[in-house]
Scaffold this active site. Structure first.
Site, PDB file in Angstrom:
ATOM      1  CG  HIS A  21       9.530   0.710  -0.888  1.00 15.70           C
ATOM      2  ND1 HIS A  21      10.298  -0.404  -1.149  1.00 15.70           N
ATOM      3  CD2 HIS A  21       8.702   0.346   0.134  1.00 15.70           C
ATOM      4  CE1 HIS A  21       9.980  -1.381  -0.318  1.00 15.70           C
ATOM      5  NE2 HIS A  21       8.994  -0.962   0.464  1.00 15.70           N
ATOM      6  CG  HIS A  39       7.244  -2.719  -3.136  1.00 16.69           C
ATOM      7  ND1 HIS A  39       7.098  -1.551  -2.427  1.00 16.69           N
ATOM      8  CD2 HIS A  39       6.638  -3.675  -2.392  1.00 16.69           C
ATOM      9  CE1 HIS A  39       6.435  -1.796  -1.308  1.00 16.69           C
ATOM     10  NE2 HIS A  39       6.145  -3.076  -1.258  1.00 16.69           N
ATOM     11  N   GLY A  75      10.271 -10.753  -1.263  1.00 13.75           N
ATOM     12  CA  GLY A  75      11.465 -10.137  -0.687  1.00 13.75           C
ATOM     13  C   GLY A  75      11.891 -10.841   0.590  1.00 13.75           C
TER      14      GLY A  75
END
Ligand code: AMP
Length: 284
Positions: A34, A37, A147
């Site tokens: 998504h 990423h 992340g």
């Protein structure tokens, strides 16, 4: 974009870049990509000569068989997105390729891995360390991108590269959110329409709590966040902890750290969502 499914071909492809001292950037993922990423991929492309993205649903990090079985797998679509983003190599190995025999390594990262996700998902970080170390040995990246959505995971990866002496620079990337605040996650597709409408309460409540935190105690903030989210049908807070962002140990007073971070896990129906938020340090 080159799609490679085995370590030998990957190493041979990357050897040309290494020979010329080119910078290799790496983004490990479990696919079902998504925009979150892709924000890591974009940063990786801009800071390196070549960007490698791995797509591998790692069985050893799932402590829940149902979660592993239902984890979304969308390889074809993922490759399209990576190609559009300008990624040079997608590494999509099989389980047999990454685990030709069982990985029996047991890591101990001390206190960073024995709190929060580490308690609730036994074996999870051991599995993460197994696969990420194998991927680092395969890719030998200069820079690897993670992340902050998985805030604790970054601390574990940093501890791992230190412990194993892997020469890679770990780069933190900010959380990408939907317009309504919900942190993007591959698991969001498993929410029903009703749950999807309710889920933004997590990010909304965290954000509100940052605004009034200076006038409240740590415990009052924890109680507010937990009770506000628990009041929404189908939502159940598994934990909400405010920790020192470096050590991940819970704080009881704002003055305990100059890097306070709130970390949360919430069941929305049967889908487990995590999120986190940084608080302003107490001004001295
Ligand atoms: P995953 O495929 O869930 O293992 O995630 C692969 C990488 O993408 C991890 O470093 C995640 O922290 C990162 N990631 C996942 N969701 C987001 C997001 N919403 N914003 C930024 N990074 C994310």
């Amino acid at each position: 974009m080159k799609v490679i499914d085995n370590i030998k071909d990957l190493k041979s492809y990357l050897s040309e870049y290494k020979k010329d001292n080119k910078k290799i950037g790496f983004v490990p993922t479990m696919g079902a990509l998504h925009a979150g990423h892709l924000s890591l991929v974009k940063k990786c492309i801009s800071e390196n000569d070549i960007c490698v993205v791995s797509i591998f649903v790692n069985p050893t990090q799932f402590n829940d068989k149902h979660d592993l079985e239902t984890y979304p797998r969308t390889l074809e679509q993922d490759c399209k997105l990576l190609e559009q983003a300008g990624c040079a190599v997608a590494f999509a190995p099989s389980v047999e390729e990454m685990y030709p025999e069982p990985d029996t390594r047991q890591f101990d990262f001390g206190t960073v891995s024995s709190v929060m996700e580490g308690i609730r998902r036994p074996g999870h970080f051991n599995g993460v360390a197994q696969i990420v170390s194998k991927l680092f040995y395969a890719v030998e990246p200069d820079n690897a991108y993670f992340g902050e959505k998985d805030f604790q995971q970054i601390a574990v990866i940093r501890a791992m590269v230190k412990q194993l002496g892997i020469p890679v620079n770990i780069v933190d990337c900010p959380i990408l959110r939907e317009e309504d605040g919900l942190a993007l996650s591959s698991r969001n597709v498993r929410l029903t329409a009703g749950q999807r409408q309710k889920a933004p309460v997590i990010a909304r409540t965290l954000k509100e709590s940052v605004n009034f935190a200076p006038e409240k105690s740590v415990q009052e903030v924890i109680d507010y966040v937990t009770s506000t989210i628990n009041a929404v049908p189908e939502m159940r807070v598994e934990y909400y902890e405010i920790v020192d962002g470096n050590t991940l140990q819970s704080i009881s007073q704002w003055s305990d750290t100059d890097y306070p971070v709130g970390c949360i896990a919430v069941y929305c129906g049967e889908v487990r969502l995590i999120d986190n938020i940084k608080y302003q340090p107490l001004s001295k």
